[in-house]
Design a protein around this motif. Structure first.
Motif, mmCIF file in Angstrom:
data_model
loop_
_atom_site.group_PDB
_atom_site.id
_atom_site.type_symbol
_atom_site.label_atom_id
_atom_site.label_comp_id
_atom_site.label_asym_id
_atom_site.label_seq_id
_atom_site.Cartn_x
_atom_site.Cartn_y
_atom_site.Cartn_z
ATOM 1 N N GLY A 201 -29.643 -7.136 15.444
ATOM 2 C CA GLY A 201 -30.036 -5.943 16.188
ATOM 3 C C GLY A 201 -28.990 -4.849 16.160
ATOM 4 O O GLY A 201 -29.198 -3.767 16.713
ATOM 5 N N ASN A 202 -27.853 -5.093 15.499
ATOM 6 C CA ASN A 202 -26.787 -4.098 15.390
ATOM 7 C C ASN A 202 -27.058 -3.234 14.157
ATOM 8 O O ASN A 202 -26.758 -3.621 13.022
ATOM 9 C CB ASN A 202 -25.425 -4.796 15.269
ATOM 10 C CG ASN A 202 -24.257 -3.821 15.323
ATOM 11 O OD1 ASN A 202 -24.336 -2.718 14.813
ATOM 12 N ND2 ASN A 202 -23.164 -4.260 15.946
ATOM 13 N N HIS A 203 -27.613 -2.055 14.375
ATOM 14 C CA HIS A 203 -28.074 -1.232 13.265
ATOM 15 C C HIS A 203 -26.935 -0.711 12.398
ATOM 16 O O HIS A 203 -27.100 -0.551 11.172
ATOM 17 C CB HIS A 203 -28.921 -0.067 13.785
ATOM 18 C CG HIS A 203 -30.182 -0.523 14.451
ATOM 19 N ND1 HIS A 203 -31.210 -1.122 13.767
ATOM 20 C CD2 HIS A 203 -30.573 -0.492 15.763
ATOM 21 C CE1 HIS A 203 -32.183 -1.428 14.604
ATOM 22 N NE2 HIS A 203 -31.827 -1.068 15.818
ATOM 23 N N GLN A 204 -25.788 -0.472 12.990
ATOM 24 C CA GLN A 204 -24.644 -0.019 12.213
ATOM 25 C C GLN A 204 -24.170 -1.120 11.270
ATOM 26 O O GLN A 204 -23.901 -0.872 10.085
ATOM 27 C CB GLN A 204 -23.500 0.408 13.150
ATOM 28 C CG GLN A 204 -22.205 0.817 12.441
ATOM 29 C CD GLN A 204 -22.386 2.040 11.548
ATOM 30 O OE1 GLN A 204 -23.331 2.816 11.730
ATOM 31 N NE2 GLN A 204 -21.484 2.216 10.596
ATOM 32 N N LYS A 205 -24.094 -2.345 11.781
ATOM 33 C CA LYS A 205 -23.675 -3.475 10.949
ATOM 34 C C LYS A 205 -24.694 -3.741 9.840
ATOM 35 O O LYS A 205 -24.342 -4.083 8.709
ATOM 36 C CB LYS A 205 -23.494 -4.726 11.799
ATOM 37 C CG LYS A 205 -22.317 -4.670 12.767
ATOM 38 C CD LYS A 205 -20.992 -4.664 12.020
ATOM 39 C CE LYS A 205 -19.818 -4.717 13.002
ATOM 40 N NZ LYS A 205 -18.510 -4.638 12.281
ATOM 41 N N ILE A 206 -25.982 -3.594 10.177
ATOM 42 C CA ILE A 206 -27.035 -3.793 9.179
ATOM 43 C C ILE A 206 -26.919 -2.747 8.074
ATOM 44 O O ILE A 206 -27.028 -3.054 6.877
ATOM 45 C CB ILE A 206 -28.421 -3.722 9.847
ATOM 46 C CG1 ILE A 206 -28.631 -4.942 10.756
ATOM 47 C CG2 ILE A 206 -29.528 -3.643 8.789
ATOM 48 C CD1 ILE A 206 -29.878 -4.876 11.611
ATOM 49 N N ARG A 207 -26.686 -1.492 8.463
ATOM 50 C CA ARG A 207 -26.530 -0.418 7.474
ATOM 51 C C ARG A 207 -25.373 -0.707 6.534
ATOM 52 O O ARG A 207 -25.477 -0.561 5.311
ATOM 53 C CB ARG A 207 -26.294 0.917 8.189
ATOM 54 C CG ARG A 207 -26.231 2.131 7.255
ATOM 55 C CD ARG A 207 -25.722 3.364 7.958
ATOM 56 N NE ARG A 207 -24.304 3.249 8.281
ATOM 57 C CZ ARG A 207 -23.331 3.525 7.414
ATOM 58 N NH1 ARG A 207 -23.607 3.925 6.174
ATOM 59 N NH2 ARG A 207 -22.062 3.401 7.771
ATOM 60 N N GLU A 208 -24.236 -1.149 7.116
ATOM 61 C CA GLU A 208 -23.053 -1.444 6.307
ATOM 62 C C GLU A 208 -23.307 -2.629 5.377
ATOM 63 O O GLU A 208 -22.888 -2.620 4.211
ATOM 64 C CB GLU A 208 -21.855 -1.720 7.213
ATOM 65 C CG GLU A 208 -21.390 -0.490 7.983
ATOM 66 C CD GLU A 208 -20.323 -0.832 9.023
ATOM 67 O OE1 GLU A 208 -20.035 -2.047 9.208
ATOM 68 O OE2 GLU A 208 -19.785 0.107 9.638
#
Length: 252
Positions: A201-208
């Protein structure tokens, strides 16, 4: 968008262009595809569209007259609603087709594809065209299959065809890189688990993670793409880290 195709084998397009996304795009009014048999425009009593080349040589060439007259008929049918647009000759010597070319063509309201056969074309046919296109360094029995591939790749960029314009923009090659790995349910399939970051659910981590995995896949499978890809500073740092993972002694 309207797409016209000049072909000796119009039935080849019926199944391919009438199914799946391209078929739905036509049903929904985003796309209008017409295939013209340019044999119908021959003036020869035997409906011949080819003849032997001047100067001798193997094979037969497509004559100019049937294609010129078929193109004139297409222009007459479309002149009140569409621009003349791009006219694309399918030719192994043409510009190599790729994702950027597809996106470029999708900006037009009218495309016309000329599909060749036999040994080649009467050179004067090239006076009709704006583009000469090729799928790669090989020769097909005719231009129909190549035209279908180009049409399929191009119409994905036409607004409304996919429903979500972010879909084609995330495809492999759209940003110069291969697409990152993707997963769907279940999260654990026969012991093969989805990376935890994708369920965090961590969108920043998913993007990275997606950015890094896109770079990783490109580095491993198509490193040639990295020579021309326009990378951000963040991507350049990630790529250097990936190269060090592969070879700790690689120069930074």
């Amino acid at each position: 968008m309207r797409i016209d195709v000049l072909s000796l084998f119009p039935d080849m397009f019926k199944a391919t262009m009438g199914e799946s996304i391209v078929g739905k795009a036509q049903d929904n009014g985003f796309l209008d595809i017409h295939v013209t048999d340019f044999r119908d425009y021959t003036t020869d009593k035997h409906n011949h569209v080819d003849d032997a080349p001047f100067g001798g040589g193997a094979g037969m060439l497509l004559q100019a007259q049937p294609i010129f007259d078929a193109m004139a008929a297409v222009h007459e049918q479309t002149k009140d609603q569409y621009s003349r647009g791009r006219v694309i000759l399918m030719d192994p010597a043409g510009r190599r087709f790729d994702q950027d070319y597809a996106q470029e063509l999708s900006q037009e309201d009218h495309l016309t594809f000329i599909c060749g056969h036999y040994e080649g074309y009467d050179e004067r046919i090239r006076h009709l065209v704006t583009d000469e296109a090729s799928l790669g360094d090989y020769v097909l029995t005719g231009g129909e299959l190549a035209a279908m591939v180009m049409i399929d790749a191009t119409v994905r960029f036409v607004p409304g065809v996919l429903g979500n314009m972010s879909s084609p923009m995330g495809d492999s090659f759209s940003n110069g890189l291969l697409e990152y790995p993707q997963y769907t349910r279940p999260a654990d399939f026969r012991g093969m688990k989805v990376p935890e970051v994708l369920t965090s659910g961590n969108h920043q981590k998913i993007r990275e993670w997606r950015m890094k995995e896109s770079l990783r896949r490109t580095l491993e499978r198509r490193p040639d793409l990295l020579k021309t890809a326009k990378l951000s500073r963040e991507q350049e740092i990630m790529l250097q880290d990936l190269k060090l993972e592969q070879d700790p002694n690689a120069p930074e």
